[in-house]
Design an enzyme around this catalytic site. Sequence first.
Site, PDB file in Angstrom:
ATOM      1  N   THR A  82       6.034   8.149   1.317  1.00 55.22           N
ATOM      2  CA  THR A  82       5.884   7.148   2.378  1.00 55.22           C
ATOM      3  C   THR A  82       5.481   7.709   3.742  1.00 55.22           C
ATOM      4  O   THR A  82       4.450   7.309   4.291  1.00 55.22           O
ATOM      5  CB  THR A  82       7.206   6.360   2.512  1.00 55.22           C
ATOM      6  OG1 THR A  82       7.474   5.751   1.247  1.00 55.22           O
ATOM      7  CG2 THR A  82       7.122   5.304   3.595  1.00 55.22           C
ATOM      8  N   SER A 117      -0.520  -8.202   4.600  1.00 60.79           N
ATOM      9  CA  SER A 117      -1.335  -8.953   3.638  1.00 60.79           C
ATOM     10  C   SER A 117      -1.502 -10.428   3.923  1.00 60.79           C
ATOM     11  O   SER A 117      -2.268 -11.098   3.230  1.00 60.79           O
ATOM     12  CB  SER A 117      -0.763  -8.782   2.234  1.00 60.79           C
ATOM     13  OG  SER A 117      -1.099  -7.511   1.765  1.00 60.79           O
ATOM     14  N   GLY A 155       3.612 -10.083   3.751  1.00 61.71           N
ATOM     15  CA  GLY A 155       2.907  -8.928   4.313  1.00 61.71           C
ATOM     16  C   GLY A 155       3.838  -7.743   4.438  1.00 61.71           C
ATOM     17  O   GLY A 155       5.011  -7.908   4.790  1.00 61.71           O
ATOM     18  N   THR A 156       3.297  -6.567   4.114  1.00 66.42           N
ATOM     19  CA  THR A 156       4.048  -5.319   4.300  1.00 66.42           C
ATOM     20  C   THR A 156       3.090  -4.279   4.856  1.00 66.42           C
ATOM     21  O   THR A 156       2.134  -3.896   4.178  1.00 66.42           O
ATOM     22  CB  THR A 156       4.589  -4.794   2.949  1.00 66.42           C
ATOM     23  OG1 THR A 156       5.391  -5.797   2.348  1.00 66.42           O
ATOM     24  CG2 THR A 156       5.384  -3.525   3.162  1.00 66.42           C
ATOM     25  N   SER A 189      -4.030  -5.858  -5.987  1.00 65.80           N
ATOM     26  CA  SER A 189      -4.690  -4.652  -5.480  1.00 65.80           C
ATOM     27  C   SER A 189      -5.355  -4.908  -4.128  1.00 65.80           C
ATOM     28  O   SER A 189      -6.170  -5.835  -3.988  1.00 65.80           O
ATOM     29  CB  SER A 189      -5.771  -4.183  -6.465  1.00 65.80           C
ATOM     30  OG  SER A 189      -6.503  -3.107  -5.896  1.00 65.80           O
TER      31      SER A 189
END
Length: 325
Positions: A97, A36, A276-277, A134
């Site tokens: 996941t 992100s 960020g992920t 989102s």
Amino acid sequence: MARFSGPEGVESRTAGVRDRVSGSPMDVNARFRVGSVSKTFSTVVLLQLVQEGKLELDTSVNQYLPGLLPDDRITVRHLLTHRSGLADYTNAMFADTVPGFEAVRNRVFSHQELVDLSLSEPRTTEPGVAYKYSNANFVVVGMLIEKLTGRPLADAYERRIFKPLKLRKTSYVHPDTRIKGLHVRGYLHPDAAGEPLVDSTEQTVSWAQAAGAVISSPADLNTFTSALMRGRLLSPAMMEAMTTVTPTDATNTRFYGLGLRRYDLSCGVQVYGHTGTVQGFYTYAFSTRDGRRSLSAVANTSNHGIANTALGGTLEPAFCGKKPV
Ligand SMILES: C[C@@H](NC(=O)[C@@H](C)NC(=O)CCCC[C@H](NC(=O)C[NH3+])C(=O)[O-])C(=O)O
């Protein structure tokens, strides 16, 4: 790995390996997926278009993308502040996941498909009323950039940010699945303890695009956040808009502006940037408001809360001079 750039110079720290098979050590010059942090790159491009008069922040998105959204009240600013109410389709996509990741790692989504996934779920808030993070918001930002520039997103990043700042290790290669050059391999933790790690390095990241598909390096991210804060990419007025934040949680130490997070540290320093992920990679990329000090911290794993928390713990030592506990 972490790289701190400040008036006293650059400091780097690495631990562990960038490749569990070869055992090659973590390398602060290696590239990785920033997740992100891509949202801040996308925001810079969109705000440059605002500066150029191509769109306005408080105008309805449907003005520029007719018929896209079911509510004309959703404005461009609502997208950049996560206040549109558009549902985040990744919650359902990655509820499980590893199967969720395996199902999309080689898939190419159109922007419209991702928007449709979001619109298939109820809105999360009336437009402008509440902060509801989102990814869908930044998929629409990517659509706005392509519509208003008439060119692919990659060109806009390249011409407006990567080239001017000489970010030679930063790229947007959607839908190519590879990380070219010296890079870190990423390892996704499964949900069930004891299950093996999944090497998640190669994927399209098509499920995120303008919301999360940029590839970069610690030095390039520090150059980017520092240049942004120094006003090298946007006008003072636009920087004012970007750094006007609202709280995102009850702790009153975490805030969100336009595609930008602000963390208020214990020593009073406020740092701006993004986290960020993406499968196999955690990133923190932050700078002080004057751009004089910046930090990029990266772990080559994800779905692993203790690693993310530990990585977030680098901000205090880096910016407050606190020795790590
Ligand atoms: C939160 C973060 N957002 C991002 O970076 C965006 C691009 N990533 C996501 O929305 C997480 C996708 C799932 C990751 C997966 N998790 C799961 O699959 C959980 N079931 C993983 O941890 O790799 C940010 O803004 O800082």
